[in-house]
Structures are given as C-alpha cells and as structure tokens.
Scaffold this motif. Sequence first.
Motif, PDB file in Angstrom:
ATOM      1  N   ILE A   1      27.237  40.928  35.211  1.00  0.00           N
ATOM      2  CA  ILE A   1      28.561  41.509  35.036  1.00  0.00           C
ATOM      3  C   ILE A   1      28.428  43.342  34.989  1.00  0.00           C
ATOM      4  CG2 ILE A   1      30.666  41.881  33.378  1.00  0.00           C
ATOM      5  CD1 ILE A   1      30.167  38.954  34.486  1.00  0.00           C
ATOM      6  N   ASP A   2      29.151  43.643  35.807  1.00  0.00           N
ATOM      7  CA  ASP A   2      29.126  45.028  36.019  1.00  0.00           C
ATOM      8  C   ASP A   2      30.173  45.707  35.205  1.00  0.00           C
ATOM      9  OD1 ASP A   2      29.314  47.891  36.668  1.00  0.00           O
ATOM     10  OD2 ASP A   2      28.994  47.484  38.747  1.00  0.00           O
ATOM     11  N   TYR A   3      29.800  46.075  33.885  1.00  0.00           N
ATOM     12  CA  TYR A   3      30.895  46.594  32.788  1.00  0.00           C
ATOM     13  C   TYR A   3      31.293  47.862  33.279  1.00  0.00           C
ATOM     14  CZ  TYR A   3      28.855  42.844  30.261  1.00  0.00           C
ATOM     15  OH  TYR A   3      28.762  41.688  30.075  1.00  0.00           O
ATOM     16  N   GLN A   4      30.795  48.723  33.985  1.00  0.00           N
ATOM     17  CA  GLN A   4      31.629  50.003  34.299  1.00  0.00           C
ATOM     18  C   GLN A   4      32.638  49.533  35.444  1.00  0.00           C
ATOM     19  OE1 GLN A   4      30.909  53.238  33.614  1.00  0.00           O
ATOM     20  NE2 GLN A   4      32.697  53.763  34.878  1.00  0.00           N
ATOM     21  N   GLU A   5      32.314  48.407  36.308  1.00  0.00           N
ATOM     22  CA  GLU A   5      33.345  48.040  37.207  1.00  0.00           C
ATOM     23  C   GLU A   5      34.303  47.411  36.534  1.00  0.00           C
ATOM     24  OE1 GLU A   5      33.527  45.576  41.489  1.00  0.00           O
ATOM     25  OE2 GLU A   5      32.190  44.930  39.704  1.00  0.00           O
ATOM     26  N   LEU A   6      34.147  46.550  35.472  1.00  0.00           N
ATOM     27  CA  LEU A   6      35.283  46.129  34.649  1.00  0.00           C
ATOM     28  C   LEU A   6      36.130  47.165  33.913  1.00  0.00           C
ATOM     29  CD1 LEU A   6      33.719  43.032  32.504  1.00  0.00           C
ATOM     30  CD2 LEU A   6      35.327  42.873  34.443  1.00  0.00           C
TER      31      LEU A   6
ATOM     32  N   ASN B   1      49.369  44.220  30.988  1.00  0.00           N
ATOM     33  CA  ASN B   1      48.966  43.869  32.425  1.00  0.00           C
ATOM     34  C   ASN B   1      47.803  42.994  32.416  1.00  0.00           C
ATOM     35  OD1 ASN B   1      50.422  45.723  33.337  1.00  0.00           O
ATOM     36  ND2 ASN B   1      49.234  47.571  33.060  1.00  0.00           N
ATOM     37  N   LEU B   2      47.719  42.319  31.605  1.00  0.00           N
ATOM     38  CA  LEU B   2      46.603  41.307  31.273  1.00  0.00           C
ATOM     39  C   LEU B   2      46.471  40.347  32.454  1.00  0.00           C
ATOM     40  CD1 LEU B   2      44.159  39.995  29.414  1.00  0.00           C
ATOM     41  CD2 LEU B   2      45.892  38.492  28.470  1.00  0.00           C
TER      42      LEU B   2
ATOM     43  N   ALA C   1      42.439  40.545  39.027  1.00  0.00           N
ATOM     44  CA  ALA C   1      41.365  41.399  39.473  1.00  0.00           C
ATOM     45  C   ALA C   1      39.926  41.008  39.322  1.00  0.00           C
ATOM     46  CB  ALA C   1      41.590  42.768  39.011  1.00  0.00           C
ATOM     47  N   ILE C   2      39.691  40.398  37.993  1.00  0.00           N
ATOM     48  CA  ILE C   2      38.307  40.157  37.630  1.00  0.00           C
ATOM     49  C   ILE C   2      38.002  38.463  38.455  1.00  0.00           C
ATOM     50  CG2 ILE C   2      36.976  39.085  35.800  1.00  0.00           C
ATOM     51  CD1 ILE C   2      38.678  40.998  33.848  1.00  0.00           C
ATOM     52  N   SER C   3      39.104  37.732  38.479  1.00  0.00           N
ATOM     53  CA  SER C   3      38.730  36.561  39.154  1.00  0.00           C
ATOM     54  C   SER C   3      38.484  36.732  40.861  1.00  0.00           C
ATOM     55  CB  SER C   3      40.022  35.779  39.199  1.00  0.00           C
ATOM     56  OG  SER C   3      39.938  34.437  39.943  1.00  0.00           O
ATOM     57  N   LYS C   4      39.194  37.760  41.103  1.00  0.00           N
ATOM     58  CA  LYS C   4      38.825  37.980  42.625  1.00  0.00           C
ATOM     59  C   LYS C   4      37.524  38.816  42.594  1.00  0.00           C
ATOM     60  CE  LYS C   4      40.888  40.373  46.761  1.00  0.00           C
ATOM     61  NZ  LYS C   4      41.976  40.946  47.379  1.00  0.00           N
TER      62      LYS C   4
ATOM     63  N   LEU D   1      36.371  33.299  36.373  1.00  0.00           N
ATOM     64  CA  LEU D   1      36.591  34.287  35.269  1.00  0.00           C
ATOM     65  C   LEU D   1      35.387  33.918  34.207  1.00  0.00           C
ATOM     66  CD1 LEU D   1      40.160  33.861  34.507  1.00  0.00           C
ATOM     67  CD2 LEU D   1      39.120  35.722  35.334  1.00  0.00           C
ATOM     68  N   PRO D   2      34.226  34.936  34.451  1.00  0.00           N
ATOM     69  CA  PRO D   2      32.940  34.646  33.760  1.00  0.00           C
ATOM     70  C   PRO D   2      33.276  34.940  32.063  1.00  0.00           C
ATOM     71  CG  PRO D   2      32.610  36.043  35.607  1.00  0.00           C
ATOM     72  CD  PRO D   2      34.040  36.086  35.467  1.00  0.00           C
ATOM     73  N   LEU D   3      32.842  33.862  31.174  1.00  0.00           N
ATOM     74  CA  LEU D   3      32.819  34.268  29.703  1.00  0.00           C
ATOM     75  C   LEU D   3      32.651  35.626  29.293  1.00  0.00           C
ATOM     76  CD1 LEU D   3      33.877  32.786  27.014  1.00  0.00           C
ATOM     77  CD2 LEU D   3      31.692  32.036  27.073  1.00  0.00           C
ATOM     78  N   PRO D   4      31.382  36.238  29.697  1.00  0.00           N
ATOM     79  CA  PRO D   4      31.107  37.480  29.375  1.00  0.00           C
ATOM     80  C   PRO D   4      32.207  38.449  29.578  1.00  0.00           C
ATOM     81  CG  PRO D   4      29.194  36.635  30.251  1.00  0.00           C
ATOM     82  CD  PRO D   4      30.362  35.724  30.572  1.00  0.00           C
ATOM     83  N   ALA D   5      32.776  38.477  30.986  1.00  0.00           N
ATOM     84  CA  ALA D   5      34.055  39.303  31.373  1.00  0.00           C
ATOM     85  C   ALA D   5      35.003  39.059  30.212  1.00  0.00           C
ATOM     86  CB  ALA D   5      34.137  39.154  32.760  1.00  0.00           C
ATOM     87  N   LEU D   6      35.353  38.006  30.062  1.00  0.00           N
ATOM     88  CA  LEU D   6      36.621  37.598  29.159  1.00  0.00           C
ATOM     89  C   LEU D   6      36.374  38.158  27.736  1.00  0.00           C
ATOM     90  CD1 LEU D   6      37.445  33.984  30.248  1.00  0.00           C
ATOM     91  CD2 LEU D   6      38.277  36.452  31.009  1.00  0.00           C
ATOM     92  N   ARG D   7      35.002  38.040  27.192  1.00  0.00           N
ATOM     93  CA  ARG D   7      34.799  38.705  25.856  1.00  0.00           C
ATOM     94  C   ARG D   7      34.986  40.126  25.835  1.00  0.00           C
ATOM     95  NH1 ARG D   7      29.634  34.902  25.122  1.00  0.00           N
ATOM     96  NH2 ARG D   7      30.665  33.105  24.150  1.00  0.00           N
ATOM     97  N   TYR D   8      34.496  40.554  26.878  1.00  0.00           N
ATOM     98  CA  TYR D   8      34.524  42.098  27.090  1.00  0.00           C
ATOM     99  C   TYR D   8      36.066  42.415  26.963  1.00  0.00           C
ATOM    100  CZ  TYR D   8      33.295  46.887  28.579  1.00  0.00           C
ATOM    101  OH  TYR D   8      33.235  48.240  28.928  1.00  0.00           O
ATOM    102  N   LEU D   9      36.761  41.992  27.859  1.00  0.00           N
ATOM    103  CA  LEU D   9      38.078  42.149  27.995  1.00  0.00           C
ATOM    104  C   LEU D   9      39.043  42.044  26.810  1.00  0.00           C
ATOM    105  CD1 LEU D   9      40.603  42.777  30.024  1.00  0.00           C
ATOM    106  CD2 LEU D   9      40.661  40.463  30.533  1.00  0.00           C
TER     107      LEU D   9
END
Length: 170
Positions: free
Chosen positions: A19-24, A38-39, A45-48, A53-61
């Motif tokens: 996961i690229d958190y800067q990109e997130l 805008n969720l 965008a994350i899915s694309k 939808l990776p779990l770490p990205a969802l937790r970060y979001l």
Amino acid sequence: MAEESRNQDAKPCAPQVDIDYQELDDLIFQRSGGDKENLIMILQAISKRYNYLPLPALRYLSAKLGVSMSGIYEIVTFYSMFCLEPRGRNIISVCLGTACHVRGAERIKQSVEDYLGIKAGETTADFKFTLETVRCIGCCSLGPVVVIDEKYHGGMTSDKMLNTLKEMAN
C-alpha cells in the motif's frame, strides 16, 4: 487422490499488496477533498488502483475520514462494483442479460471457464484473470457483450473470446 482434491479446492494465494500511503492520501485529500461525503468516489479510486479494496487501505481510509469500518463495509458490501478479495490483473465480465443470453453468452462464459480452468467469480492461480458475470451492462444491441478491463467487446463469439484470451496470455 485426496491430496489432489484438496489442492483443487484451495484458493490461490493472494499476492502481497504494497500500500502506497502517500498515494492513498492523494486519493483521499487531493482528489476528493478528504470529505466523507465523497466516500464512494474514494472507494472507487482505491478499487481502480488495486483491482479490489485491500483491508489495510480501508483501515487507513477509516482513520483518515473518521468513518467507522462498519460504515465502510456497509457501502462496499452493498455495491457489487466493490470487491474485498484480490482479483486478477485482467477482469473479464460476461454479460448474461436477456439479450446476451439469447445470443449465446452462456457458451462464451463456458469457453472462458474451460480455457482458464476457473468458474465465474474466481481468479486464476497466477492472478492474471478474474472471470465475472453481470446481468446487464446496457448495450443489448451489441450482444453478446464481454467487458475486458473496461473495454467493451460486442458481437462476441466463443472463438473470438478464445483468440482474445490467447493474445492476452502471451
């Protein structure tokens, strides 16, 4: 034989996702203003970006927007466009709406299943392909239609589909 049977039932091991958190942050704040209104757009965008939808990205979001994980899960499990499981690099969607079905979409689906060795809803072991079915994508006059990586292929036949798959495999 039992060992062989067990291996056939095993799910492919998902590749590690970095996961690229800067990109997130860019997806969350630069493009969407960091507004929880805008969720869905952020989730798209994350899915694309990751094809799921990776779990770490969802937790970060969740932490960044102050939206509970259950609130995020309500949305991602409601809309069929979201997927929580890793998918292949190439997404093949066979339309099984009435017009496409009448024109042979089921045979096309079967030919893809046979060629790739997976069923609809599954991903190949090498995570190169995911096969999905959809009920109607709204271009009935082009049927049968297959969508491959967001590109529509109308007037599809089993032979055309197999040729396309062979080209993609190379």
